[in-house]
Design a protein around this motif. Structure first.
Motif, PDB file in Angstrom:
ATOM      1  N   TYR A 162       2.172 -27.983 -33.314  1.00  0.00           N
ATOM      2  CA  TYR A 162       1.608 -29.113 -32.571  1.00  0.00           C
ATOM      3  C   TYR A 162       2.135 -30.457 -33.087  1.00  0.00           C
ATOM      4  O   TYR A 162       1.405 -31.432 -33.191  1.00  0.00           O
ATOM      5  CB  TYR A 162       0.081 -29.084 -32.643  1.00  0.00           C
ATOM      6  N   GLY A 163       3.431 -30.474 -33.407  1.00  0.00           N
ATOM      7  CA  GLY A 163       4.029 -31.696 -33.916  1.00  0.00           C
ATOM      8  C   GLY A 163       3.950 -32.859 -32.954  1.00  0.00           C
ATOM      9  O   GLY A 163       3.822 -34.016 -33.371  1.00  0.00           O
ATOM     10  N   SER A 164       4.000 -32.583 -31.664  1.00  0.00           N
ATOM     11  CA  SER A 164       3.942 -33.664 -30.677  1.00  0.00           C
ATOM     12  C   SER A 164       2.583 -34.361 -30.695  1.00  0.00           C
ATOM     13  O   SER A 164       2.496 -35.586 -30.576  1.00  0.00           O
ATOM     14  CB  SER A 164       4.227 -33.131 -29.266  1.00  0.00           C
ATOM     15  N   VAL A 165       1.525 -33.592 -30.859  1.00  0.00           N
ATOM     16  CA  VAL A 165       0.184 -34.190 -30.927  1.00  0.00           C
ATOM     17  C   VAL A 165       0.048 -35.009 -32.210  1.00  0.00           C
ATOM     18  O   VAL A 165      -0.501 -36.121 -32.206  1.00  0.00           O
ATOM     19  CB  VAL A 165      -0.912 -33.101 -30.850  1.00  0.00           C
ATOM     20  N   ALA A 166       0.574 -34.481 -33.308  1.00  0.00           N
ATOM     21  CA  ALA A 166       0.578 -35.255 -34.553  1.00  0.00           C
ATOM     22  C   ALA A 166       1.333 -36.568 -34.356  1.00  0.00           C
ATOM     23  O   ALA A 166       0.908 -37.624 -34.842  1.00  0.00           O
ATOM     24  CB  ALA A 166       1.204 -34.439 -35.677  1.00  0.00           C
ATOM     25  N   SER A 167       2.444 -36.512 -33.627  1.00  0.00           N
ATOM     26  CA  SER A 167       3.219 -37.728 -33.349  1.00  0.00           C
ATOM     27  C   SER A 167       2.374 -38.767 -32.629  1.00  0.00           C
ATOM     28  O   SER A 167       2.398 -39.955 -32.974  1.00  0.00           O
ATOM     29  CB  SER A 167       4.450 -37.389 -32.489  1.00  0.00           C
ATOM     30  N   LEU A 168       1.612 -38.342 -31.640  1.00  0.00           N
ATOM     31  CA  LEU A 168       0.780 -39.273 -30.888  1.00  0.00           C
ATOM     32  C   LEU A 168      -0.181 -40.009 -31.813  1.00  0.00           C
ATOM     33  O   LEU A 168      -0.389 -41.222 -31.683  1.00  0.00           O
ATOM     34  CB  LEU A 168      -0.016 -38.538 -29.806  1.00  0.00           C
ATOM     35  N   TYR A 169      -0.770 -39.283 -32.747  1.00  0.00           N
ATOM     36  CA  TYR A 169      -1.757 -39.898 -33.633  1.00  0.00           C
ATOM     37  C   TYR A 169      -1.094 -40.769 -34.707  1.00  0.00           C
ATOM     38  O   TYR A 169      -1.620 -41.823 -35.063  1.00  0.00           O
ATOM     39  CB  TYR A 169      -2.655 -38.823 -34.243  1.00  0.00           C
ATOM     40  N   LEU A 170       0.058 -40.362 -35.195  1.00  0.00           N
ATOM     41  CA  LEU A 170       0.767 -41.195 -36.165  1.00  0.00           C
ATOM     42  C   LEU A 170       1.237 -42.492 -35.520  1.00  0.00           C
ATOM     43  O   LEU A 170       1.184 -43.558 -36.139  1.00  0.00           O
ATOM     44  CB  LEU A 170       1.936 -40.418 -36.764  1.00  0.00           C
ATOM     45  N   TRP A 171       1.679 -42.438 -34.264  1.00  0.00           N
ATOM     46  CA  TRP A 171       2.044 -43.662 -33.540  1.00  0.00           C
ATOM     47  C   TRP A 171       0.828 -44.573 -33.390  1.00  0.00           C
ATOM     48  O   TRP A 171       0.925 -45.782 -33.572  1.00  0.00           O
ATOM     49  CB  TRP A 171       2.605 -43.318 -32.162  1.00  0.00           C
ATOM     50  N   ALA A 172      -0.302 -43.962 -33.043  1.00  0.00           N
ATOM     51  CA  ALA A 172      -1.519 -44.768 -32.874  1.00  0.00           C
ATOM     52  C   ALA A 172      -1.909 -45.452 -34.186  1.00  0.00           C
ATOM     53  O   ALA A 172      -2.240 -46.646 -34.205  1.00  0.00           O
ATOM     54  CB  ALA A 172      -2.659 -43.895 -32.354  1.00  0.00           C
ATOM     55  N   ILE A 173      -1.858 -44.711 -35.285  1.00  0.00           N
ATOM     56  CA  ILE A 173      -2.195 -45.278 -36.592  1.00  0.00           C
ATOM     57  C   ILE A 173      -1.219 -46.396 -36.960  1.00  0.00           C
ATOM     58  O   ILE A 173      -1.606 -47.439 -37.497  1.00  0.00           O
ATOM     59  CB  ILE A 173      -2.179 -44.176 -37.677  1.00  0.00           C
TER      60      ILE A 173
END
Length: 236
Positions: free
Chosen positions: A188-199
């Motif tokens: 689920y790297g793409s979902v992790a990406s979404l949250y890291l971008w948000a942070i």
């Protein structure tokens, strides 16, 4: 109709179980709704090339001008346009040349976009980055924001690395560290990406510090991977 990146609660449960610090960040951010490119790989390539090294607002303005000029952003429409005509939309000569080259390869059958859809992530990244103007980072963004691939985490995205520094209090995220996180987040790297971008936006309560040494920090202005405001400096 606007498309958004879709992810299930199973992905969130998995990431939170695997990584408590990322899980806390996920709770702080809440639900993420990120717009996708059109479900047309050629137009997505053009959109991503336009957006390299410019702000999201500038990308949107140029994209709208190009659609008005061409009608539809298709290989045949781009082939029929001149490089000067494409430049008139607000892009550089180099970007116009890249877009024309891509259109000609697709229109002639030299590059098979349908075949890319059937490739695994690694193969697709190699194929897409063989196009002029499409580097590894752009190829990864195409997989995530056009094809909706579930396991894309880009080391070349400065904002993702900034998000990691903020979540884990690292001064620097090395390639070795990044790969450990990639394996932890998969599939689920793409979902992790979404949250890291948000942070990385520094707008999330409790996440307002980049732990990088001062000289190495990326400014908040610029462009974030996949078309949101954030870090700038990705290549291709």
């Amino acid at each position: 109709m606007t498309r958004y990146f879709e992810y299930a609660t199973d992905a969130i449960k998995y990431l939170k179980a695997k990584d408590k610090k990322l899980g806390a960040a996920i709770d702080a951010v809440g639900v993420v709704r990120r717009e996708m490119d059109e479900d047309d790989l050629f137009s997505a390539i053009v959109h991503q090339i336009i957006g390299q090294q410019i702000s999201t607002a500038a990308q949107a303005t140029i994209w709208n001008r190009m659609r008005e000029r061409l009608g539809e952003v298709t290989p045949s429409a781009v082939c029929a346009a001149t490089e000067e005509g494409l430049q008139a939309c607000g892009i550089t000569f180099t970007k116009a040349r890249y877009i024309k080259s891509c259109a000609e390869k697709v229109a002639s059958g030299q590059f098979d976009l349908d075949a890319v859809r059937e490739m695994d992530d690694a193969e697709a990244i190699v194929a897409l980055s063989s196009l002029e103007g499409v580097g590894v980072w752009t190829a990864e963004m195409l997989l995530l924001f056009c094809l909706g691939r579930p396991d894309i985490l880009s080391y070349g995205d400065l904002a993702i690395r900034r998000g990691m520094r903020m979540v884990y209090h690292h001064r620097k995220v090395t390639r070795e560290m990044f790969e450990r996180y990639r394996r932890r987040y998969s599939p689920y790297g793409s979902v992790a990406s979404l949250y890291l971008w948000a942070i990385s936006s520094m707008n999330v309560p409790g996440y307002d510090r980049d732990y990088a040494p001062k000289k190495a920090r990326v400014t908040k202005k610029g462009k974030l991977g996949g078309g949101a405001v954030g870090a700038k400096g990705q290549k291709g």
